[in-house]
Scaffold this motif. Structure first.
Motif, PDB file in Angstrom:
ATOM      1  N   GLY A   1       0.843  -1.197   0.000  1.00 43.15           N
ATOM      2  CA  GLY A   1       0.000   0.000   0.000  1.00 43.15           C
ATOM      3  C   GLY A   1       0.873   1.240   0.000  1.00 43.15           C
ATOM      4  N   ASN A   2       0.244   2.370  -0.253  1.00 43.21           N
ATOM      5  CA  ASN A   2       0.990   3.628  -0.363  1.00 43.21           C
ATOM      6  C   ASN A   2       0.604   4.552   0.785  1.00 43.21           C
ATOM      7  N   ALA A   3       1.511   4.699   1.749  1.00 45.84           N
ATOM      8  CA  ALA A   3       1.256   5.622   2.859  1.00 45.84           C
ATOM      9  C   ALA A   3       1.964   6.942   2.586  1.00 45.84           C
ATOM     10  N   ASN A   4       1.278   8.015   2.934  1.00 45.47           N
ATOM     11  CA  ASN A   4       1.755   9.372   2.656  1.00 45.47           C
ATOM     12  C   ASN A   4       2.521   9.883   3.866  1.00 45.47           C
ATOM     13  N   VAL A   5       3.772   9.497   4.008  1.00 47.28           N
ATOM     14  CA  VAL A   5       4.474   9.843   5.245  1.00 47.28           C
ATOM     15  C   VAL A   5       5.611  10.805   4.948  1.00 47.28           C
ATOM     16  N   ASP A   6       5.689  11.882   5.729  1.00 53.73           N
ATOM     17  CA  ASP A   6       6.819  12.803   5.603  1.00 53.73           C
ATOM     18  C   ASP A   6       7.337  13.120   7.003  1.00 53.73           C
ATOM     19  N   ALA A   7       8.463  13.833   7.052  1.00 52.30           N
ATOM     20  CA  ALA A   7       9.077  14.135   8.349  1.00 52.30           C
ATOM     21  C   ALA A   7       8.124  14.946   9.220  1.00 52.30           C
ATOM     22  N   GLY A   8       7.350  15.811   8.590  1.00 46.62           N
ATOM     23  CA  GLY A   8       6.405  16.651   9.336  1.00 46.62           C
ATOM     24  C   GLY A   8       5.383  15.819  10.080  1.00 46.62           C
ATOM     25  N   LEU A   9       4.993  14.681   9.484  1.00 45.97           N
ATOM     26  CA  LEU A   9       3.986  13.837  10.132  1.00 45.97           C
ATOM     27  C   LEU A   9       4.518  13.276  11.445  1.00 45.97           C
ATOM     28  N   TYR A  10       5.781  12.792  11.436  1.00 43.02           N
ATOM     29  CA  TYR A  10       6.357  12.243  12.671  1.00 43.02           C
ATOM     30  C   TYR A  10       6.437  13.313  13.756  1.00 43.02           C
ATOM     31  N   ARG A  11       6.800  14.544  13.351  1.00 43.90           N
ATOM     32  CA  ARG A  11       6.873  15.624  14.333  1.00 43.90           C
ATOM     33  C   ARG A  11       5.480  15.911  14.901  1.00 43.90           C
ATOM     34  N   GLU A  12       4.475  15.931  14.025  1.00 41.15           N
ATOM     35  CA  GLU A  12       3.108  16.205  14.483  1.00 41.15           C
ATOM     36  C   GLU A  12       2.617  15.113  15.429  1.00 41.15           C
TER      37      GLU A  12
ATOM     38  N   ALA B   1      -9.227   3.104  22.559  1.00 43.38           N
ATOM     39  CA  ALA B   1      -8.880   3.424  21.169  1.00 43.38           C
ATOM     40  C   ALA B   1      -8.839   4.937  20.999  1.00 43.38           C
ATOM     41  N   SER B   2      -7.857   5.397  20.262  1.00 47.40           N
ATOM     42  CA  SER B   2      -7.658   6.843  20.074  1.00 47.40           C
ATOM     43  C   SER B   2      -8.770   7.456  19.221  1.00 47.40           C
ATOM     44  N   TYR B   3      -9.096   8.707  19.464  1.00 49.15           N
ATOM     45  CA  TYR B   3      -9.971   9.429  18.523  1.00 49.15           C
ATOM     46  C   TYR B   3      -9.525  10.869  18.358  1.00 49.15           C
ATOM     47  N   ILE B   4      -8.304  11.164  18.778  1.00 52.35           N
ATOM     48  CA  ILE B   4      -7.799  12.527  18.585  1.00 52.35           C
ATOM     49  C   ILE B   4      -6.495  12.497  17.789  1.00 52.35           C
ATOM     50  N   ALA B   5      -5.456  11.892  18.370  1.00 53.63           N
ATOM     51  CA  ALA B   5      -4.141  11.942  17.712  1.00 53.63           C
ATOM     52  C   ALA B   5      -4.095  11.087  16.446  1.00 53.63           C
ATOM     53  N   VAL B   6      -4.609   9.847  16.545  1.00 53.35           N
ATOM     54  CA  VAL B   6      -4.486   8.931  15.406  1.00 53.35           C
ATOM     55  C   VAL B   6      -5.344   9.355  14.201  1.00 53.35           C
ATOM     56  N   PRO B   7      -6.611   9.774  14.409  1.00 56.33           N
ATOM     57  CA  PRO B   7      -7.373  10.182  13.224  1.00 56.33           C
ATOM     58  C   PRO B   7      -6.674  11.270  12.409  1.00 56.33           C
ATOM     59  N   ALA B   8      -6.061  12.236  13.095  1.00 58.30           N
ATOM     60  CA  ALA B   8      -5.374  13.308  12.361  1.00 58.30           C
ATOM     61  C   ALA B   8      -4.216  12.730  11.549  1.00 58.30           C
ATOM     62  N   ALA B   9      -3.464  11.803  12.154  1.00 54.89           N
ATOM     63  CA  ALA B   9      -2.325  11.195  11.448  1.00 54.89           C
ATOM     64  C   ALA B   9      -2.820  10.344  10.273  1.00 54.89           C
ATOM     65  N   MET B  10      -3.947   9.656  10.465  1.00 57.17           N
ATOM     66  CA  MET B  10      -4.470   8.805   9.384  1.00 57.17           C
ATOM     67  C   MET B  10      -4.996   9.630   8.216  1.00 57.17           C
ATOM     68  N   ARG B  11      -5.553  10.806   8.499  1.00 62.70           N
ATOM     69  CA  ARG B  11      -6.027  11.655   7.403  1.00 62.70           C
ATOM     70  C   ARG B  11      -4.856  12.071   6.512  1.00 62.70           C
ATOM     71  N   VAL B  12      -3.695  12.242   7.125  1.00 68.47           N
ATOM     72  CA  VAL B  12      -2.528  12.638   6.336  1.00 68.47           C
ATOM     73  C   VAL B  12      -1.903  11.415   5.656  1.00 68.47           C
ATOM     74  N   ALA B  13      -1.699  10.335   6.426  1.00 72.88           N
ATOM     75  CA  ALA B  13      -0.917   9.203   5.923  1.00 72.88           C
ATOM     76  C   ALA B  13      -1.747   8.230   5.077  1.00 72.88           C
ATOM     77  N   LEU B  14      -2.986   7.989   5.477  1.00 69.80           N
ATOM     78  CA  LEU B  14      -3.829   7.020   4.758  1.00 69.80           C
ATOM     79  C   LEU B  14      -5.162   7.676   4.395  1.00 69.80           C
ATOM     80  N   PRO B  15      -5.139   8.638   3.470  1.00 68.90           N
ATOM     81  CA  PRO B  15      -6.367   9.394   3.180  1.00 68.90           C
ATOM     82  C   PRO B  15      -7.482   8.556   2.587  1.00 68.90           C
ATOM     83  N   GLU B  16      -7.134   7.358   2.039  1.00 73.66           N
ATOM     84  CA  GLU B  16      -8.183   6.521   1.447  1.00 73.66           C
ATOM     85  C   GLU B  16      -9.044   5.833   2.518  1.00 73.66           C
ATOM     86  N   ALA B  17      -8.542   5.741   3.733  1.00 72.30           N
ATOM     87  CA  ALA B  17      -9.321   5.106   4.805  1.00 72.30           C
ATOM     88  C   ALA B  17     -10.430   6.058   5.235  1.00 72.30           C
TER      89      ALA B  17
END
Lengths: 103, 325
Positions: free
Chosen positions: B158-169, B274-290
Motif C-alpha cells: 500500500g501507499n502511505a503518505n508519510v513525511d518528516a512533518g507527520l512524525y513531528r506532528e 482506542a484513540s480518537y484525537i491523535a491517530v485520526p489526524a495522522a491517518m487523514r494525512v498518511a492514509l487518506p483513502e481510509a
C-alpha cells in the motif's frame, strides 16, 4: 474605480492538511491567502459537521487565494500535489480586485 | 462476579456516565444542545493538565521505583503490538480492505486519554492508588501504533503518505506535550506544588469531567447517528471484542512488571482504549483513502461507550482479583 482582472482559487481541504497546503503555496510563490473555518457539508465522502468532531481530524478548512491570472497554473500545480489523494474541492473563478500591485 | 456486577452498577449511575448518556440521548434526539468548541477545548486542556500534574506529584511523593521503566517499556510494546492483533481480527470479522484495517488498527493500538481519565476516577473511587507514572505510560502509548499501522500498509504494497512533518506532528501533538509537560511540573514541584493549586485541579475535576463527557456523548451520538450505516455487524463486534482482548494482554503485562491493582486497572484500560484525537489526524494525512466514518465511529461510537460503561468496572474488578494487593 478601476478594477483589475484576477483569479479566485478556493480550496476546501481536510484540516490536518492545511499546514502542508499553505507551505506548498508559499513555496510556489503564493504568499497571500486566507484560511477560513468550514462549518459542515456533504459530498462524495458523506455528510459531516463540526458539531460531530472531537478534534480537527476530520474537520475541513477553506483556503482562499486571489492571484494574477498568469500565476494560476503554478498555484494549481502546487495545490494539486497536496490535495490529490484527499477529500476536498478545488475551484477557480474570475474575480476583480482593486489595487493590483497587492496580488 | 458479584463484585464486577456491583462495580458496574455503581459505575453506571455515576455522574460522569450519566452525563455521557445525556449527551448521547440528546444527540440521538437531534437536540440543538452543543458545548461551544472553545469550551470543550478548554476543558480538555484542564483535564490533561490536572491528570498530568497529579501523576507527577504522585511520583515525587512516592519516589521512582524499578517498575517505572518496565511499565513504560510494557506500554511501548503494547502500543506497537496491539495493531497487529486488531489488523488480523478485522480480517476475520469484517470485509474491510488492508488500508482501512490498518487505519482502524492504529486507533486500537493507541490510547484514549479521556477513557484513561475516567478510569482514574473510578479506580480512585475504589480506594486504589495507582502509580503516578501511569500518566507517562499513557503518553508513550499514543504514537507507536501509528508506525505499526503504516508498516502493515507498506508490507501489503500500500501507499502511505508519510513525511518528516507527520512524525513531528505525532510526537509533539498538543495532548502529549501537555500531558508530559504537566507531569514533569508535578514531579518537579511535588506535593507542595499540588497543594498550592489543589483548589483548581483537584476539587473541580469531577465536575469538569462530567461536562466534558456530556460533550463526548454529544459527539459520539452524532457520529453514530450519521455514520452507523457504514459499520457492519462484524465491525461492531470488533469494537467490543478488541478492548477485551487488549485489556487481557494489558493484565498480563501488569502482572509481569508487578504493578499495583490500581496501576494494573489503568494499564488494562490503556490497552483496551482506542484513540480518537491523535491517530485520526495522522491517518487523514498518511492514509487518506481510509474512511473516517469507519475508524472514528468505531473508536468513539462503539469502543469508548463500551469502555466507559462496562469495560472500566470490569478491568478494575479483574485487576483487584488477579493482581491482589
Amino acid at each position: 474605480m478601476e478594477m483589475h482582472e484576477a483569479k479566485r482559487v478556493e480550496i476546501i481541504i481536510e484540516a490536518p492538511l492545511e499546514r502542508r497546503l499553505t507551505k506548498a503555496l508559499r513555496d510556489a510563490g503564493v504568499t497571500g491567502y486566507t484560511v477560513l473555518p468550514v462549518l459542515g457539508g456533504s459530498g462524495r465522502s458523506g455528510q459531516w459537521s463540526r458539531d460531530a468532531e472531537v478534534s480537527r481530524a476530520s474537520g475541513m478548512v477553506a483556503v482562499v487565494c486571489l492571484i494574477r491570472p498568469e500565476r494560476l497554473d503554478a498555484l494549481l500545480e502546487a495545490a494539486f500535489a497536496v490535495v490529490e489523494r484527499h477529500i476536498g474541492v478545488v475551484s477557480v473563478s474570475d474575480a476583480g480586485v482593486l489595487r493590483a500591485e497587492r496580488f | 462476579m458479584d463484585d464486577i456486577l456491583s462495580l458496574a452498577a455503581t459505575n453506571l449511575i455515576s455522574p460522569i456516565i450519566l452525563s455521557f448518556v445525556l449527551g448521547v440521548v440528546a444527540a440521538l434526539a437531534r437536540s440543538d444542545l452543543t458545548i461551544p468548541e472553545a469550551v470543550a477545548k478548554g476543558m480538555s486542556i484542564y483535564l490533561l493538565f490536572a491528570i498530568g500534574f497529579k501523576g507527577g506529584a504522585g511520583v515525587a511523593a512516592h519516589g521512582v521505583d524499578t517498575t517505572l521503566v518496565a511499565t513504560i517499556l510494557a506500554g511501548l510494546v503494547l502500543s506497537f503490538a496491539l495493531p497487529f492483533i486488531a489488523f488480523y481480527l478485522l480480517r476475520v470479522l469484517t470485509p474491510l480492505g488492508v488500508i482501512e484495517r490498518a487505519a482502524v488498527a492504529a486507533h486500537y493500538g493507541s490510547i484514549s486519554i479521556v477513557t484513561f481519565v475516567a478510569a482514574t476516577s473510578v479506580v480512585g473511587g475504589r480506594g486504589l492508588n495507582p502509580e503516578g507514572y501511569m500518566v507517562a505510560v499513557a503518553a508513550v502509548m499514543e504514537a507507536p501504533a501509528i508506525l505499526s499501522a503504516l508498516w502493515l500498509v507498506s508490507r501489503s504494497n500500500g501507499n502511505a503518505n508519510v513525511d518528516a512533518g507527520l512524525y513531528r506532528e505525532i510526537l509533539f501533538n498538543g495532548s502529549i506535550v501537555l500531558l508530559v509537560g504537566s507531569f514533569l511540573i508535578g514531579v518537579a514541584t511535588g506535593e507542595d506544588g499540588l497543594e498550592k493549586i489543589a483548589p483548581f485541579i483537584v476539587a473541580p475535576f469531577q465536575g469538569v469531567l462530567c461536562l466534558f463527557l456530556l460533550d463526548m456523548g454529544l459527539v459520539a451520538g452524532r457520529g453514530l447517528r450519521d455514520s452507523r450505516s457504514d459499520l457492519g455487524a462484524g465491525a461492531i463486534v470488533f469494537g467490543m471484542l478488541m478492548p477485551l482482548i487488549g485489556s487481557m494482554i494489558g493484565l498480563l503485562a501488569a502482572l509481569a512488571v508487578g504493578l499495583s491493582p490500581g496501576g494494573a486497572a489503568l494499564l488494562m484500560t490503556l490497552a483496551a482504549s482506542a484513540s480518537y484525537i491523535a491517530v485520526p489526524a495522522a491517518m487523514r494525512v498518511a492514509l487518506p483513502e481510509a474512511r473516517p466514518s469507519i475508524y472514528l465511529t468505531l473508536s468513539l461510537g462503539v469502543t469508548f461507550p463500551f469502555n466507559l460503561t462496562i469495560g472500566i468496572p470490569l478491568y478494575t474488578a479483574l485487576a483487584g482479583t488477579f493482581v491482589g494487593g
